[in-house]
Write a protein that holds these residues in place. Sequence first.
Motif, PDB file in Angstrom:
ATOM      1  N   ALA A   1      70.853  -9.017  -7.471  1.00  0.00           N
ATOM      2  CA  ALA A   1      71.702  -8.025  -6.816  1.00  0.00           C
ATOM      3  C   ALA A   1      72.299  -8.577  -5.528  1.00  0.00           C
ATOM      4  O   ALA A   1      71.647  -9.327  -4.797  1.00  0.00           O
TER       5      ALA A   1
ATOM      6  N   ILE B   1      77.888  -3.048  -3.994  1.00  0.00           N
ATOM      7  CA  ILE B   1      76.677  -3.459  -4.704  1.00  0.00           C
ATOM      8  C   ILE B   1      77.075  -4.015  -6.064  1.00  0.00           C
ATOM      9  O   ILE B   1      77.941  -3.453  -6.743  1.00  0.00           O
ATOM     10  N   ASP B   2      76.459  -5.134  -6.411  1.00  0.00           N
ATOM     11  CA  ASP B   2      76.672  -5.734  -7.721  1.00  0.00           C
ATOM     12  C   ASP B   2      75.303  -6.130  -8.254  1.00  0.00           C
ATOM     13  O   ASP B   2      74.549  -6.824  -7.562  1.00  0.00           O
ATOM     14  N   VAL B   3      74.975  -5.664  -9.436  1.00  0.00           N
ATOM     15  CA  VAL B   3      73.685  -5.984 -10.056  1.00  0.00           C
ATOM     16  C   VAL B   3      73.955  -6.657 -11.396  1.00  0.00           C
ATOM     17  O   VAL B   3      74.721  -6.146 -12.206  1.00  0.00           O
TER      18      VAL B   3
ATOM     19  N   GLN C   1      71.735   2.895  -5.128  1.00  0.00           N
ATOM     20  CA  GLN C   1      72.734   3.715  -4.440  1.00  0.00           C
ATOM     21  C   GLN C   1      72.207   5.112  -4.106  1.00  0.00           C
ATOM     22  O   GLN C   1      72.614   5.699  -3.116  1.00  0.00           O
TER      23      GLN C   1
ATOM     24  N   LYS D   1      71.576  -0.315 -10.378  1.00  0.00           N
ATOM     25  CA  LYS D   1      72.600  -0.118  -9.346  1.00  0.00           C
ATOM     26  C   LYS D   1      72.605   1.336  -8.871  1.00  0.00           C
ATOM     27  O   LYS D   1      72.624   1.610  -7.670  1.00  0.00           O
TER      28      LYS D   1
ATOM     29  N   CYS E   1      75.494   2.257   0.338  1.00  0.00           N
ATOM     30  CA  CYS E   1      75.994   0.903   0.112  1.00  0.00           C
ATOM     31  C   CYS E   1      77.517   0.878   0.198  1.00  0.00           C
ATOM     32  O   CYS E   1      78.183   1.725  -0.381  1.00  0.00           O
TER      33      CYS E   1
ATOM     34  N   SER F   1      71.325  -3.016 -15.847  1.00  0.00           N
ATOM     35  CA  SER F   1      71.774  -3.362 -14.496  1.00  0.00           C
ATOM     36  C   SER F   1      72.538  -2.191 -13.874  1.00  0.00           C
ATOM     37  O   SER F   1      72.450  -1.958 -12.665  1.00  0.00           O
ATOM     38  N   GLU F   2      73.252  -1.437 -14.686  1.00  0.00           N
ATOM     39  CA  GLU F   2      73.997  -0.274 -14.179  1.00  0.00           C
ATOM     40  C   GLU F   2      73.035   0.812 -13.680  1.00  0.00           C
ATOM     41  O   GLU F   2      73.281   1.438 -12.646  1.00  0.00           O
TER      42      GLU F   2
ATOM     43  N   ILE G   1      73.878  -6.760  -2.233  1.00  0.00           N
ATOM     44  CA  ILE G   1      73.915  -5.414  -1.660  1.00  0.00           C
ATOM     45  C   ILE G   1      74.452  -5.490  -0.228  1.00  0.00           C
ATOM     46  O   ILE G   1      73.941  -6.254   0.592  1.00  0.00           O
TER      47      ILE G   1
END
Length: 79
Positions: A32, A20-22, A12, A8, A17, A4-5, A34
């Motif tokens: 996600a 943002i959170d994934v 980006q 992300k 952004c 997930s990182e 965004i």
Amino acid sequence: MLTSEQLKEYIQQGLPCDYIDVQGNDGQHFEAVIVSPEFTGKSMVQQHQLVYKALGPRMRDEIHALSMRTFTPETWAKR
């Protein structure tokens, strides 16, 4: 395996952004949230297309499923 990182970071790199959170830890299925000023004035479909464009061929090659919620900075601030 895609994390997930990493996803992300990919987003980006191709899309400015504000937030943002994934989430997702199986390497293929991700969720996600965004927030981007690029989304202002665009429909939900157009916003999602910007994310897909940022991901490019990774969307087809590495990511099996991406569920996303997209917001402009203004709509995010009102949440």
